[in-house]
Scaffold this active site. Sequence first.
Site, PDB file in Angstrom:
ATOM      1  N   HIS A   1       0.836  -1.195   0.000  1.00  0.00           N
ATOM      2  CA  HIS A   1       0.000   0.000   0.000  1.00  0.00           C
ATOM      3  C   HIS A   1       0.873   1.248   0.000  1.00  0.00           C
ATOM      4  CE1 HIS A   1       0.919  -0.738   4.258  1.00  0.00           C
ATOM      5  NE2 HIS A   1       0.791   0.573   4.430  1.00  0.00           N
TER       6      HIS A   1
ATOM      7  N   ASP B   1       0.368   5.180   1.537  1.00  0.00           N
ATOM      8  CA  ASP B   1      -0.475   5.683   2.613  1.00  0.00           C
ATOM      9  C   ASP B   1      -1.538   6.667   2.123  1.00  0.00           C
ATOM     10  OD1 ASP B   1       0.776   4.205   4.624  1.00  0.00           O
ATOM     11  OD2 ASP B   1       2.375   5.689   4.832  1.00  0.00           O
TER      12      ASP B   1
ATOM     13  N   HIS C   1       4.610   0.107   0.134  1.00  0.00           N
ATOM     14  CA  HIS C   1       5.350  -0.591   1.181  1.00  0.00           C
ATOM     15  C   HIS C   1       4.445  -1.575   1.900  1.00  0.00           C
ATOM     16  CE1 HIS C   1       3.613   2.968   3.200  1.00  0.00           C
ATOM     17  NE2 HIS C   1       3.519   2.187   4.272  1.00  0.00           N
TER      18      HIS C   1
ATOM     19  N   ARG D   1       4.520   7.588  12.914  1.00  0.00           N
ATOM     20  CA  ARG D   1       4.642   8.126  11.559  1.00  0.00           C
ATOM     21  C   ARG D   1       4.241   9.589  11.535  1.00  0.00           C
ATOM     22  NH1 ARG D   1       0.777   5.421   7.609  1.00  0.00           N
ATOM     23  NH2 ARG D   1      -0.461   7.334   7.699  1.00  0.00           N
TER      24      ARG D   1
END
Length: 368
Positions: free
Chosen positions: A186, A188, A335, A351
């Site tokens: 995916h 983000d 990722h 994150r």
Amino acid sequence: MAPSIIEGPVNGIIAPLKATPGTDSKVPQVRRTIDEEHGTTPASYPEYLPVFDFGEKYPPLEPFAHVEHGKDADPSFKDLLPDGSKIHKLTPTIGSEVTGVQLSKLTSAGKDQLALLVAQRKVVAFRDQDLADLPIADALDFGGYFGRHHIHPTSGAPEGYPEIHLVHRNNETVRYEEVNSSVSWHSDVTYEQQPPGTTFLYILDGPEVGGDTIFVDQVEAYKRLSPPIQQLLHGLKAVHSGFEQAEFSLKRGGVVRREPVKNEHPLVRTHPATGEKALFVNGGFTRSIVGLKKEESDALLAFLLAHVGRGIDYQARIRWAPKTVIVWDNRVTAHSAVVDWITGERRHLARITPQAERPYETPYVGPE
């Protein structure tokens, strides 16, 4: 949905609902993850444990003017990589590792060069960093240089800092009787009108072995396609949807703090700093191709996602270590976490997710 399942905090064991003081006790507002009661070690950074606030609601995101700091950066990287620092490539096309640089101490010129380096190398691991040890507000101030902070609609966040997206889990929540692999490619929150660009993920706790993150170079994935397929993709757009992620959160008793959205983005996007073209599809959020019949859309998307997933020669696997910060360009990569450890250790990451420009496409120019 895959980012919620694999890289999000939703698989952590969640405490019973608690009422927020001063509210109707019958209307639970906040819940926290449970840790010690389920056999995991104490969190090294308890201030980063996720809080789910059921009383918080956010308005729709408004468009903003993004400044691409890598566009005019000095390509010599003299302010980013001073004498004494070391950088080496992990693979020919994607991934580098840097030591001898402290990200939090960078000047504006150094930050500009960081954006350019990450755009070129797609993902860069910086070792021996102090980002996790800074006050959370200072870490956010550093990340905010690269764009407006994205606030995730469904994930947990440190109390008082909704701009931090938390990854928090142990391997006990993986149901391998239901799936063969934890890998779920995916990029983000690509359902947003302006998805993230230069993105930061830093480790708080991790297993001694395992729990790596793998990245795929979407620029190289585009280059590997034959010219007729490249030409076919240009001009096409795909629907990226956040509705499934919101539905999944509600089904598990989670939060949805902003109404879900979907947006159309080009299948091939251009990076503003490098001019490189990249595939812009991912299994987490890309649902259909605009203007194609369902069978056509499903077949083309299946081919593209398989092409990305099996491209081991344009992927990089980053091993986490204490004090590591991984910086990647979400515009040109996808990722996945690798949930492969069996010791029950905590995997806890934070994150910082600056948003970037709205994806755009430049004309097809044929083989290079």
